[in-house]
Design a protein around this motif. Structure first.
Motif, PDB file in Angstrom:
ATOM      1  N   VAL A   2       0.841  -1.204   0.000  1.00 36.12           N
ATOM      2  CA  VAL A   2       0.000   0.000   0.000  1.00 36.12           C
ATOM      3  C   VAL A   2       0.875   1.253   0.000  1.00 36.12           C
ATOM      4  CG1 VAL A   2      -1.747   1.311   1.279  1.00 36.12           C
ATOM      5  CG2 VAL A   2      -1.927  -1.183   1.111  1.00 36.12           C
ATOM      6  N   LYS A   3       1.940   1.237   0.787  1.00 39.81           N
ATOM      7  CA  LYS A   3       2.844   2.389   0.841  1.00 39.81           C
ATOM      8  C   LYS A   3       3.456   2.642  -0.535  1.00 39.81           C
ATOM      9  CE  LYS A   3       5.311   5.572   2.929  1.00 39.81           C
ATOM     10  NZ  LYS A   3       4.746   6.677   3.657  1.00 39.81           N
ATOM     11  N   TYR A   4       3.887   1.608  -1.220  1.00 44.79           N
ATOM     12  CA  TYR A   4       4.509   1.771  -2.528  1.00 44.79           C
ATOM     13  C   TYR A   4       3.486   2.212  -3.575  1.00 44.79           C
ATOM     14  CZ  TYR A   4       6.912   0.814  -6.879  1.00 44.79           C
ATOM     15  OH  TYR A   4       7.456   0.931  -8.136  1.00 44.79           O
ATOM     16  N   VAL A   5       2.342   1.569  -3.613  1.00 43.32           N
ATOM     17  CA  VAL A   5       1.348   1.852  -4.654  1.00 43.32           C
ATOM     18  C   VAL A   5       0.636   3.178  -4.421  1.00 43.32           C
ATOM     19  CG1 VAL A   5      -0.818   1.058  -5.699  1.00 43.32           C
ATOM     20  CG2 VAL A   5       1.023  -0.578  -5.225  1.00 43.32           C
ATOM     21  N   GLU A   6       0.186   3.414  -3.194  1.00 44.35           N
ATOM     22  CA  GLU A   6      -0.620   4.602  -2.920  1.00 44.35           C
ATOM     23  C   GLU A   6       0.170   5.728  -2.244  1.00 44.35           C
ATOM     24  OE1 GLU A   6      -4.013   3.237  -0.705  1.00 44.35           O
ATOM     25  OE2 GLU A   6      -4.863   2.211  -2.457  1.00 44.35           O
ATOM     26  N   GLY A   7       1.376   5.415  -1.772  1.00 44.98           N
ATOM     27  CA  GLY A   7       2.186   6.427  -1.107  1.00 44.98           C
ATOM     28  C   GLY A   7       1.692   6.800   0.273  1.00 44.98           C
ATOM     29  N   SER A   8       0.851   5.945   0.853  1.00 47.99           N
ATOM     30  CA  SER A   8       0.304   6.278   2.169  1.00 47.99           C
ATOM     31  C   SER A   8       0.538   5.138   3.151  1.00 47.99           C
ATOM     32  CB  SER A   8      -1.201   6.559   2.055  1.00 47.99           C
ATOM     33  OG  SER A   8      -1.886   5.400   1.599  1.00 47.99           O
ATOM     34  N   PHE A   9       0.462   5.489   4.418  1.00 44.75           N
ATOM     35  CA  PHE A   9       0.585   4.503   5.489  1.00 44.75           C
ATOM     36  C   PHE A   9      -0.563   4.721   6.443  1.00 44.75           C
ATOM     37  CE2 PHE A   9       1.916   3.314   9.786  1.00 44.75           C
ATOM     38  CZ  PHE A   9       2.218   1.981   9.585  1.00 44.75           C
ATOM     39  N   ASN A  10      -1.280   3.663   6.755  1.00 44.41           N
ATOM     40  CA  ASN A  10      -2.425   3.747   7.640  1.00 44.41           C
ATOM     41  C   ASN A  10      -2.115   2.949   8.906  1.00 44.41           C
ATOM     42  OD1 ASN A  10      -4.878   3.607   8.963  1.00 44.41           O
ATOM     43  ND2 ASN A  10      -6.052   3.001   7.160  1.00 44.41           N
ATOM     44  N   GLU A  11      -2.055   3.643  10.040  1.00 41.85           N
ATOM     45  CA  GLU A  11      -1.770   2.975  11.321  1.00 41.85           C
ATOM     46  C   GLU A  11      -2.792   1.880  11.629  1.00 41.85           C
ATOM     47  OE1 GLU A  11       0.647   3.277  13.622  1.00 41.85           O
ATOM     48  OE2 GLU A  11       1.726   4.922  12.682  1.00 41.85           O
ATOM     49  N   ASP A  12      -4.005   2.028  11.103  1.00 39.26           N
ATOM     50  CA  ASP A  12      -5.082   1.087  11.391  1.00 39.26           C
ATOM     51  C   ASP A  12      -5.192  -0.031  10.362  1.00 39.26           C
ATOM     52  OD1 ASP A  12      -5.844   2.652  13.626  1.00 39.26           O
ATOM     53  OD2 ASP A  12      -6.981   3.993  12.301  1.00 39.26           O
ATOM     54  N   TYR A  13      -4.187  -0.129   9.463  1.00 44.36           N
ATOM     55  CA  TYR A  13      -4.228  -1.157   8.418  1.00 44.36           C
ATOM     56  C   TYR A  13      -4.293  -2.534   9.064  1.00 44.36           C
ATOM     57  CZ  TYR A  13      -2.869  -3.971   4.383  1.00 44.36           C
ATOM     58  OH  TYR A  13      -2.835  -4.904   3.385  1.00 44.36           O
ATOM     59  N   ILE A  14      -5.189  -3.336   8.563  1.00 44.89           N
ATOM     60  CA  ILE A  14      -5.347  -4.702   9.072  1.00 44.89           C
ATOM     61  C   ILE A  14      -4.493  -5.624   8.206  1.00 44.89           C
ATOM     62  CG2 ILE A  14      -6.974  -6.589   9.467  1.00 44.89           C
ATOM     63  CD1 ILE A  14      -9.162  -4.396   9.711  1.00 44.89           C
ATOM     64  N   GLN A  15      -3.673  -6.439   8.855  1.00 45.45           N
ATOM     65  CA  GLN A  15      -2.788  -7.314   8.090  1.00 45.45           C
ATOM     66  C   GLN A  15      -3.596  -8.220   7.174  1.00 45.45           C
ATOM     67  OE1 GLN A  15      -0.682  -9.534  11.143  1.00 45.45           O
ATOM     68  NE2 GLN A  15      -1.267 -11.424  10.189  1.00 45.45           N
ATOM     69  N   THR A  16      -2.978  -8.596   6.079  1.00 48.90           N
ATOM     70  CA  THR A  16      -3.650  -9.376   5.051  1.00 48.90           C
ATOM     71  C   THR A  16      -4.102 -10.725   5.593  1.00 48.90           C
ATOM     72  OG1 THR A  16      -2.326  -8.309   3.362  1.00 48.90           O
ATOM     73  CG2 THR A  16      -3.418 -10.366   2.746  1.00 48.90           C
ATOM     74  N   LEU A  17      -5.381 -10.997   5.385  1.00 50.17           N
ATOM     75  CA  LEU A  17      -5.953 -12.302   5.697  1.00 50.17           C
ATOM     76  C   LEU A  17      -6.309 -12.929   4.358  1.00 50.17           C
ATOM     77  CD1 LEU A  17      -8.236 -11.301   8.694  1.00 50.17           C
ATOM     78  CD2 LEU A  17      -5.988 -12.375   8.777  1.00 50.17           C
ATOM     79  N   GLY A  18      -5.522 -13.868   3.922  1.00 51.72           N
ATOM     80  CA  GLY A  18      -5.718 -14.438   2.604  1.00 51.72           C
ATOM     81  C   GLY A  18      -4.833 -13.724   1.607  1.00 51.72           C
ATOM     82  N   VAL A  19      -5.444 -13.230   0.526  1.00 56.93           N
ATOM     83  CA  VAL A  19      -4.696 -12.602  -0.558  1.00 56.93           C
ATOM     84  C   VAL A  19      -5.235 -11.203  -0.845  1.00 56.93           C
ATOM     85  CG1 VAL A  19      -4.105 -12.779  -3.010  1.00 56.93           C
ATOM     86  CG2 VAL A  19      -4.227 -14.834  -1.634  1.00 56.93           C
ATOM     87  N   ASN A  20      -4.328 -10.291  -1.106  1.00 56.75           N
ATOM     88  CA  ASN A  20      -4.670  -8.943  -1.532  1.00 56.75           C
ATOM     89  C   ASN A  20      -3.885  -8.660  -2.811  1.00 56.75           C
ATOM     90  OD1 ASN A  20      -5.768  -6.387  -1.591  1.00 56.75           O
ATOM     91  ND2 ASN A  20      -4.592  -5.607   0.133  1.00 56.75           N
ATOM     92  N   PHE A  21      -4.358  -7.717  -3.623  1.00 57.97           N
ATOM     93  CA  PHE A  21      -3.740  -7.448  -4.920  1.00 57.97           C
ATOM     94  C   PHE A  21      -3.810  -5.964  -5.231  1.00 57.97           C
ATOM     95  CE2 PHE A  21      -2.738  -8.297  -9.299  1.00 57.97           C
ATOM     96  CZ  PHE A  21      -3.451  -7.335 -10.004  1.00 57.97           C
ATOM     97  N   MET A  22      -2.730  -5.415  -5.770  1.00 56.25           N
ATOM     98  CA  MET A  22      -2.694  -4.022  -6.231  1.00 56.25           C
ATOM     99  C   MET A  22      -1.785  -3.957  -7.451  1.00 56.25           C
ATOM    100  SD  MET A  22      -2.344  -1.882  -2.673  1.00 56.25           S
ATOM    101  CE  MET A  22      -3.247  -0.404  -3.134  1.00 56.25           C
ATOM    102  N   ASP A  23      -1.905  -2.874  -8.212  1.00 57.69           N
ATOM    103  CA  ASP A  23      -0.968  -2.691  -9.314  1.00 57.69           C
ATOM    104  C   ASP A  23      -0.456  -1.255  -9.315  1.00 57.69           C
ATOM    105  OD1 ASP A  23      -2.461  -0.954 -11.358  1.00 57.69           O
ATOM    106  OD2 ASP A  23      -3.853  -2.625 -11.147  1.00 57.69           O
ATOM    107  N   LYS A  24       0.711  -1.076  -9.919  1.00 57.56           N
ATOM    108  CA  LYS A  24       1.334   0.245 -10.031  1.00 57.56           C
ATOM    109  C   LYS A  24       2.072   0.316 -11.353  1.00 57.56           C
ATOM    110  CE  LYS A  24       4.358   3.635  -8.033  1.00 57.56           C
ATOM    111  NZ  LYS A  24       4.104   4.600  -7.029  1.00 57.56           N
ATOM    112  N   LYS A  25       1.851   1.412 -12.062  1.00 53.79           N
ATOM    113  CA  LYS A  25       2.529   1.644 -13.325  1.00 53.79           C
ATOM    114  C   LYS A  25       3.747   2.538 -13.087  1.00 53.79           C
ATOM    115  CE  LYS A  25      -1.726   1.318 -16.071  1.00 53.79           C
ATOM    116  NZ  LYS A  25      -2.077   0.120 -15.474  1.00 53.79           N
ATOM    117  N   VAL A  26       4.882   2.135 -13.668  1.00 55.54           N
ATOM    118  CA  VAL A  26       6.113   2.924 -13.575  1.00 55.54           C
ATOM    119  C   VAL A  26       6.735   2.985 -14.966  1.00 55.54           C
ATOM    120  CG1 VAL A  26       6.579   2.340 -11.159  1.00 55.54           C
ATOM    121  CG2 VAL A  26       7.543   0.929 -12.959  1.00 55.54           C
TER     122      VAL A  26
END
Length: 170
Positions: A2-26
């Protein structure tokens, strides 16, 4: 992720349960690249999803919590499992929560750092310590991935000193 893709950090982020997916274009040398980033929770019950996230991966990041040595010890099993599905992906060993790690006693920092470096050497993988909350080495992780995946020369100083954010990639 999330930090890399969205540039943000959320103290309340819940650790991944199962699988999560994101993409980023560079863009690298006028070529557009899309990172498809999969995040698999580290609990043993998610092991059955390992083929889904690893079969076609170009790089695989083995993440561990720098403040919990048991998470580093579990990397060996995850590494063996993943290599059974994908022998060609570029592996990385990434220690998280560096901001909390530096609060540990120096002896604990030294022990964890030396063990991580030993694992990295034995498994032939880069070792990077990061902190998403303090933006330490997050961008560098993906720079190293790009450099290794596309054979691009990377000019980053390596860091190997205990107490500093380790960055060993050569």
């Amino acid at each position: 992720m999330v930090k890399y893709v969205e540039g943000s950090f959320n103290e309340d982020y819940i650790q991944t349960l199962g699988v999560n997916f994101m993409d980023k274009k560079v863009q690298i040398k006028s070529t557009n690249i899309t990172f498809l980033i999969w995040d698999l929770g580290g609990e043993k019950e998610f092991i059955n999803m390992l083929p889904l996230v690893s079969n076609d991966a170009v790089a695989i990041l083995f993440m561990f919590d720098l403040t919990r040595k048991s998470t580093l010890n579990s990397i060996k099993d995850w590494y063996r499992q993943v290599r059974g599905f994908n022998k060609s992906a570029i592996p990385f060993l990434v220690g998280t929560k560096y901001d909390e790690f530096v609060e540990l006693d120096f002896q604990d920092q030294e022990e964890i750092t030396q063990q991580a470096l030993r694992f990295g050497k034995a498994m032939k993988l880069p070792v990077i310590f990061c902190s998403t909350s303090h933006s330490i080495n997050v961008q560098k992780i993906f720079k190293v991935i790009l450099a290794k995946a596309f054979g691009v020369k990377l000019v980053l100083d390596e860091i190997v000193n205990v107490g500093e954010p380790i960055l060993v990639y050569k």
